[in-house]
Design an enzyme around this catalytic site. Structure first.
Site, PDB file in Angstrom:
ATOM      1  N   SER A 183       0.787  -1.234   0.000  1.00  0.00           N
ATOM      2  CA  SER A 183       0.000   0.000   0.000  1.00  0.00           C
ATOM      3  C   SER A 183       0.817   1.280   0.000  1.00  0.00           C
ATOM      4  CB  SER A 183      -0.967  -0.005   1.187  1.00  0.00           C
ATOM      5  OG  SER A 183      -0.273  -0.203   2.390  1.00  0.00           O
ATOM      6  N   HIS A 211      -5.541  -3.464  -2.660  1.00  0.00           N
ATOM      7  CA  HIS A 211      -5.215  -2.553  -3.766  1.00  0.00           C
ATOM      8  C   HIS A 211      -5.134  -3.283  -5.103  1.00  0.00           C
ATOM      9  CE1 HIS A 211      -4.416   0.731  -0.961  1.00  0.00           C
ATOM     10  NE2 HIS A 211      -3.935  -0.220  -0.178  1.00  0.00           N
ATOM     11  N   LYS A 244     -12.135   0.569  -1.799  1.00  0.00           N
ATOM     12  CA  LYS A 244     -11.078   1.246  -2.568  1.00  0.00           C
ATOM     13  C   LYS A 244     -11.542   1.333  -4.026  1.00  0.00           C
ATOM     14  CE  LYS A 244      -7.375   0.445   0.716  1.00  0.00           C
ATOM     15  NZ  LYS A 244      -8.092  -0.069   1.889  1.00  0.00           N
TER      16      LYS A 244
HETATM   17  N1  PMP Z   1      -5.154  -3.918   3.677  1.00  0.00           N
HETATM   18  C1  PMP Z   1      -4.477  -2.987   2.986  1.00  0.00           C
HETATM   19  C2  PMP Z   1      -3.305  -3.404   2.162  1.00  0.00           C
HETATM   20  C3  PMP Z   1      -4.892  -1.649   3.043  1.00  0.00           C
HETATM   21  O1  PMP Z   1      -4.211  -0.708   2.377  1.00  0.00           O
HETATM   22  C4  PMP Z   1      -6.018  -1.311   3.834  1.00  0.00           C
HETATM   23  C5  PMP Z   1      -6.555   0.113   3.911  1.00  0.00           C
HETATM   24  N2  PMP Z   1      -5.666   1.121   3.856  1.00  0.00           N
HETATM   25  C6  PMP Z   1      -6.667  -2.318   4.537  1.00  0.00           C
HETATM   26  C7  PMP Z   1      -6.223  -3.613   4.424  1.00  0.00           C
HETATM   27  C8  PMP Z   1      -7.841  -2.012   5.408  1.00  0.00           C
HETATM   28  O2  PMP Z   1      -9.003  -1.911   4.656  1.00  0.00           O
HETATM   29  P1  PMP Z   1     -10.221  -1.012   5.153  1.00  0.00           P
HETATM   30  O3  PMP Z   1      -9.871   0.388   4.820  1.00  0.00           O
HETATM   31  O4  PMP Z   1     -11.394  -1.537   4.397  1.00  0.00           O
HETATM   32  O5  PMP Z   1     -10.333  -1.240   6.623  1.00  0.00           O
END
Ligand code: PMP
Length: 381
Positions: A183, A211, A244
């Site tokens: 991320s 992502h 996302k």
């Molecule tokens: N996994 C990854 C790789 C993320 O980037 C994120 C959110 N930034 C999450 C899980 C968490 O997802 P959510 O925003 O739906 O809680």
């Protein structure tokens, strides 16, 4: 506790350039955002396809509220399991090509809930050092021993697997956990080779497609599809988010029917939380339909990504600065030029690796991308 405790901690964060504040938008979520009456080009969102405000999602939500109301009223195992949950889960399973799927209230809750129950005491979790915080927290909640391997370093992963292989009398179980798209770096995990190691050492592989979903693969199914790995692989467990690229909210886990039934019985973040409301479920369903019927959004996204940076491997494009304070100053300078590109600092990234993280959207215009590229050049970035 001394009443000054909070203030002291906050002052300390501020001094290190790590103090965080909220910035409120007054617009909908798209390629531009309004803050304090000012329009900024949005380079900080995970709404990669720009569909968070798509009419199809909005209409589906409104219709669902009209039919089913605002809230689900209880957790799934009580009275909060609605037709919309079943429909969304079967749509996700079909989309991903798995036997079954289960919806979680967020990606964070999926990772913490699932990882904490897949293996247990006496077992081993092998986790990439750059995995998302929610995977790290899932590992912390598990009594298994957590072995962190260097980022995408498969010889390190194999060394750890070998060191703990099942020559002992206990026959521990192995779980490898990895983001498919990291991320804060935007790079991909070498999934085909991870699967080979998993087969060799009989390990389960848990992939976080937060992502990847809606961005990678011919049908937007994620990095698993991009690499041509079968969703039916018996060692593979896939997780992805709906908030996302899919523009809605929540998350899914998919795999075999037995896995899903196990999670319904064991994943505490699933069991002990009020289920997602009708509006969100309907928007997610509409987003999946949209993705399956209109490939042009993903095409446009990739066209924009390549235009912004030819050699980019994902829509996440970090510009490394190093120092946290300097990063935030540069991010602020971009903001003053009408560009919202988020500065990322510890603890999100390691000390000394603060960066500005740019994310490209399908709905950016060429003019907006050019403005950002010019601003970067002007700032010497
Ligand atoms: N996994 C990854 C790789 C993320 O980037 C994120 C959110 N930034 C999450 C899980 C968490 O997802 P959510 O925003 O739906 O809680």
């Amino acid at each position: 506790m001394a009443p000054s405790f909070f203030k002291e901690k906050l002052d300390d964060l501020a001094q290190k350039g790590l103090y965080r504040t909220l910035r409120t938008t007054t617009s909908d979520q798209d390629a531009t955002l309004t803050v304090n009456g000012r329009e900024l080009i949005n380079f900080s969102s995970n709404n990669y396809l720009g569909i968070a405000n798509h009419p199809a999602l909005k209409e589906a939500s409104i219709k669902a509220i009209g039919r089913y109301g605002a809230g689900s009223g209880a957790s799934r195992l009580i009275t909060g399991s609605m037709t919309l949950h079943d429909e969304l889960e079967s749509a996700i399973a079909t989309f991903k090509g798995t036997e079954a799927a289960l919806v979680f209230n967020s990606g964070y809750l999926a990772n913490t809930g699932v990882i904490s129950c897949l293996v247990g005491e006496g077992d081993f979790i092998f986790s990439d050092e750059l995995n998302h915080a929610s995977i790290i927290d899932g590992c912390r909640l598990n009594k298994a021993k957590v072995m962190v391997y260097r980022h995408n370093d498969l010889s390190h992963l194999e060394e750890l697997l070998k060191n703990h292989s099942r020559s002992t009398i206990h026959h521990p179980r192995f779980l490898i956990a990895t983001d498919t798209v990291f991320s804060m770096d935007g790079d991909l995990c070498p999934l085909p080779d991870i699967m080979k190691l998993a087969e060799k050492y009989d390990a389960l592989v848990y992939v976080d497609e937060a992502h990847g979903t809606g961005v990678f693969g011919k049908n937007g199914r994620g990095v698993v599809e991009h690499y041509g790995i079968s969703s039916a692989h018996p060692l593979l467990i896939q997780m992805g988010t709906l908030g996302k690229a899919l523009g809605s909210f929540g998350a899914y886990v998919c795999g075999s029917r037995d896995l899903i039934n196990y999670l319904i019985n064991k994943a505490r973040t699933f069991i002990f939380s009020t289920s997602l409301p009708p509006s969100v479920l309907a928007a997610s369903q509409a987003a999946i339909n949209l993705l399956q019927s209109d490939a042009s959004m993903t095409q446009k996204l990739w066209e924009n990504v390549r235009y912004f940076k030819k050699e980019a491997v994902s829509p996440i494009i970090p510009v490394l600065v190093g120092d946290a304070q300097k990063t935030m100053e540069l991010s602020q300078k971009l903001f003053e030029k009408g560009i919202w590109a988020q500065g990322i600092r510890p603890p999100t990234v390691a000390e000394g690796s603060s960066r500005i993280r740019f994310t490209v959207m399908a709905t950016h215009t060429k003019e907006q991308l050019d403005l950002c590229l010019k601003a970067l050049k002007d700032l010497g970035l």
